[in-house]
Design a protein around this motif. Structure first.
Motif, mmCIF file in Angstrom:
data_model
loop_
_atom_site.group_PDB
_atom_site.id
_atom_site.type_symbol
_atom_site.label_atom_id
_atom_site.label_comp_id
_atom_site.label_asym_id
_atom_site.label_seq_id
_atom_site.Cartn_x
_atom_site.Cartn_y
_atom_site.Cartn_z
ATOM 1 N N GLY A 102 -5.503 10.438 -12.919
ATOM 2 C CA GLY A 102 -5.119 10.957 -11.606
ATOM 3 C C GLY A 102 -5.888 10.278 -10.491
ATOM 4 O O GLY A 102 -6.792 9.459 -10.722
ATOM 5 N N GLY A 103 -5.507 10.644 -9.264
ATOM 6 C CA GLY A 103 -6.233 10.116 -8.103
ATOM 7 C C GLY A 103 -7.672 10.607 -8.097
ATOM 8 O O GLY A 103 -8.590 9.906 -7.678
ATOM 9 N N SER A 104 -7.882 11.834 -8.593
ATOM 10 C CA SER A 104 -9.237 12.397 -8.614
ATOM 11 C C SER A 104 -10.133 11.586 -9.554
ATOM 12 O O SER A 104 -11.260 11.228 -9.190
ATOM 13 N N LEU A 107 -10.938 8.341 -7.937
ATOM 14 C CA LEU A 107 -11.966 8.457 -6.889
ATOM 15 C C LEU A 107 -13.363 8.521 -7.513
ATOM 16 O O LEU A 107 -14.316 7.948 -6.995
ATOM 17 N N TRP A 130 -9.892 15.857 2.650
ATOM 18 C CA TRP A 130 -9.529 16.645 1.461
ATOM 19 C C TRP A 130 -10.830 17.184 0.866
ATOM 20 O O TRP A 130 -11.737 16.397 0.553
ATOM 21 N N HIS A 133 -12.897 15.538 -1.929
ATOM 22 C CA HIS A 133 -13.571 14.235 -1.754
ATOM 23 C C HIS A 133 -15.084 14.395 -1.887
ATOM 24 O O HIS A 133 -15.756 13.535 -2.448
ATOM 25 N N HIS A 178 -7.925 7.591 4.530
ATOM 26 C CA HIS A 178 -6.719 8.051 3.837
ATOM 27 C C HIS A 178 -5.624 7.010 4.090
ATOM 28 O O HIS A 178 -5.290 6.742 5.251
ATOM 29 N N ASN A 183 -4.513 14.138 4.365
ATOM 30 C CA ASN A 183 -4.695 15.509 3.871
ATOM 31 C C ASN A 183 -6.064 15.985 4.317
ATOM 32 O O ASN A 183 -7.059 15.405 3.912
ATOM 33 N N ASP A 211 -8.149 5.997 -0.008
ATOM 34 C CA ASP A 211 -7.545 6.943 -0.945
ATOM 35 C C ASP A 211 -6.075 7.070 -0.580
ATOM 36 O O ASP A 211 -5.730 7.543 0.508
ATOM 37 N N ALA A 213 -2.857 8.753 -1.886
ATOM 38 C CA ALA A 213 -2.302 9.695 -2.872
ATOM 39 C C ALA A 213 -0.858 10.073 -2.548
ATOM 40 O O ALA A 213 -0.264 10.863 -3.281
ATOM 41 N N TYR A 214 -0.311 9.523 -1.450
ATOM 42 C CA TYR A 214 1.021 9.974 -1.008
ATOM 43 C C TYR A 214 1.931 8.809 -0.609
ATOM 44 O O TYR A 214 2.796 8.974 0.256
ATOM 45 N N SER A 243 -2.685 7.448 -6.636
ATOM 46 C CA SER A 243 -2.227 8.531 -7.504
ATOM 47 C C SER A 243 -0.703 8.523 -7.596
ATOM 48 O O SER A 243 -0.018 8.257 -6.610
ATOM 49 N N SER A 245 0.652 11.350 -8.743
ATOM 50 C CA SER A 245 0.909 12.791 -8.848
ATOM 51 C C SER A 245 2.047 13.214 -7.934
ATOM 52 O O SER A 245 2.937 13.963 -8.335
ATOM 53 N N LYS A 246 2.010 12.734 -6.687
ATOM 54 C CA LYS A 246 2.982 13.231 -5.702
ATOM 55 C C LYS A 246 4.248 12.379 -5.686
ATOM 56 O O LYS A 246 5.351 12.916 -5.678
HETATM 57 C C1 LIG Z 1 -6.069 13.060 -0.377
HETATM 58 C C2 LIG Z 1 -5.938 13.242 -1.845
HETATM 59 N N1 LIG Z 1 -6.529 12.356 -2.649
HETATM 60 C C3 LIG Z 1 -6.442 12.462 -3.979
HETATM 61 C C4 LIG Z 1 -5.760 13.489 -4.564
HETATM 62 C C5 LIG Z 1 -5.774 13.558 -6.068
HETATM 63 O O1 LIG Z 1 -4.623 13.737 -6.705
HETATM 64 P P1 LIG Z 1 -4.543 13.854 -8.293
HETATM 65 O O2 LIG Z 1 -5.902 13.870 -8.850
HETATM 66 O O3 LIG Z 1 -3.819 15.109 -8.541
HETATM 67 O O4 LIG Z 1 -3.776 12.633 -8.705
HETATM 68 C C6 LIG Z 1 -5.121 14.444 -3.771
HETATM 69 C C7 LIG Z 1 -4.406 15.581 -4.359
HETATM 70 O O5 LIG Z 1 -4.123 16.570 -3.768
HETATM 71 C C8 LIG Z 1 -5.215 14.304 -2.367
HETATM 72 O O6 LIG Z 1 -4.624 15.167 -1.550
#
Ligand SMILES: Cc1ncc(COP(=O)(O)O)c(C=O)c1O
Length: 397
Positions: A102-104, A107, A130, A133, A178, A183, A211, A213-214, A243, A245-246
């Motif tokens: 994931g993005g998390s 990071l 976010w 972070h 971002h 976010n 970062d 993620a979108y 990421s 995810s979205k």
């Molecule tokens: C700004 C930002 N970075 C990273 C993420 C991480 O996303 P994930 O770990 O779900 O891929 C999110 C998820 O909400 C986000 O809003």
């Protein structure tokens, strides 16, 4: 030993989600959680993902270990998505990507790598950012510094204050940005502002950590990558956490990646080996399923077209809800101006109302909004907009 532990505070967004689920009222609205929802309030599996899953079921013939860097084809596709298939940086030999949970997870790998490269470097984060972070980066032992980003009163990016602070960032420090769809505010940098920050990074010697993620949820896949692409043209080094995810709706599949741009191809090899050593120490290898789906979708003309169309639909729906919400609450007795919502991009906006009003919306009307006043516009649909608008008018007074 466990008797020494104290309970930790739950992430406020997760507590809000739990409170929403426990709320017995039939008429309740979740504008808190950061996932896309369709007009039925459901977070769907994309049709392209379903199709890719069906194909993968047929094709996958092993569950053997995949490797620390994950799926090489996925990594190639992510690079092309981030930079555009024709970007000169892809031929430079200076860029490396590894798949991450994931993005998390991405990071955190990036933060651990910074810690290895420059243990005393500080990471500058915009306020607000976010919330996750902060623990993801400081958990790697790095010090956090803040720069002003969004002006809550003026309801826009405080460009002067941000640039003023960035002008003082010491050489070798890291600046978190971002990539798009900020976010929690939805307020994105303009192309001109990206260029100014890139010039400043070059002049001051700080390193951008973007970062993203979108990608695709703001203006579209290409426009949303402007910051990443323009900075890569100018700067010797940067890091990008991304990421799926979205934009692929793969939240629970933990599908992300971390990309490093180094000054030379030789340094890029060293960075990649260090990043893999970080990953090996933390989780060994990333989960395979989501990345195999993304690689299949992006590598197949028909699936890619299908996905891209669905992503357009997601973006269009969010923007339609953005417009609808603005129209429905703009004429209010309190005379509050919500026109900023329309200028913002991505899944979120800051309403900018008082915390007592947020509490009343939750307690009296079952409308759940994060205390920062961040709303997930995808939580709005044709079935709840009337109730939402009426409740907002009642609470604004
Ligand atoms: C700004 C930002 N970075 C990273 C993420 C991480 O996303 P994930 O770990 O779900 O891929 C999110 C998820 O909400 C986000 O809003």
């Amino acid at each position: 030993m466990f008797e020494h532990l104290q309970p930790t505070k739950m992430d406020p967004i997760l507590s809000l989600m739990a409170a929403y689920r426990a709320d017995p009222r039939e008429q309740k609205i979740d504008l808190g959680v950061g996932v896309y929802m369709d007009d039925r309030g459901h977070t769907p599996v994309m049709r392209a993902v379903k199709e890719a899953e069906a194909r993968l079921m047929e094709l996958e013939d092993t569950k053997s270990y995949q490797g620390i860097a994950g799926d090489p084809q996925y990594n190639e596709h992510i690079l092309a998505l981030l930079f555009g298939a024709q970007h000169s940086i892809l031929k430079s030999g200076r860029v490396r990507t590894i798949q991450a949970p994931g993005g998390s997870g991405a990071l955190r790998v990036g933060a651990e790598l910074i810690g290895r490269a420059k243990p005393n470097a500080k990471v500058w984060v915009g306020i607000p950012t976010w919330p996750n972070h902060i623990p993801l980066i400081s958990g790697a032992g790095l010090k956090i510094q803040e720069y002003p980003y969004y002006d809550l009163v003026a309801r826009k990016i405080n460009v002067e204050a941000m640039m003023e602070t960035l002008r003082g960032v010491p050489s070798g420090d890291i600046v978190l940005l971002h990539g798009c769809c900020h976010n929690p505010t939805g307020a994105d940098l303009t192309e001109e502002q990206w260029d100014q920050i890139a010039d400043l990074a070059l002049e001051r010697g700080f390193i951008p950590y973007i970062d993203t993620a979108y990608q695709g949820l703001g203006e579209g896949l290409e426009v949303d990558a402007y910051g990443v692409r323009s900075m890569a043209m100018k700067l010797p080094e940067m890091i990008i956490a991304s990421s799926c995810s979205k934009n692929f709706g793969l939240y629970r599949e933990r599908t992300g990646s971390i990309t490093f741009l180094s000054a030379t191809p030789a340094q890029a090899d060293i960075v990649a080996s260090q990043a893999m050593s970080v990953a090996r120490q933390m989780y060994s290898m990333p989960p395979a399923h989501g990345a195999l789906l993304v690689a299949m979708i992006l590598g197949d003309q028909q699936l890619r077209a299908q996905w891209s169309q669905e992503l357009d639909e997601v973006r269009d729906r969010i923007n339609a809800m953005r417009q609808l919400l603005t129209e429905r609450i703009q004429q209010n007795d309190a005379g509050m101006d919500f026109s900023h919502i329309q200028q913002q991009r991505g899944m979120f906006s800051f309403l900018g109302i008082a915390s007592q009003q947020i509490e009343r919306l939750r307690d009296e009307y079952g409308i759940y909004i994060v205390s920062s006043t961040r709303v997930n516009l995808a939580g709005i649909n044709s079935g709840n907009i009337d109730y939402l608008a009426a409740s907002m008018h009642a609470v604004l007074g």
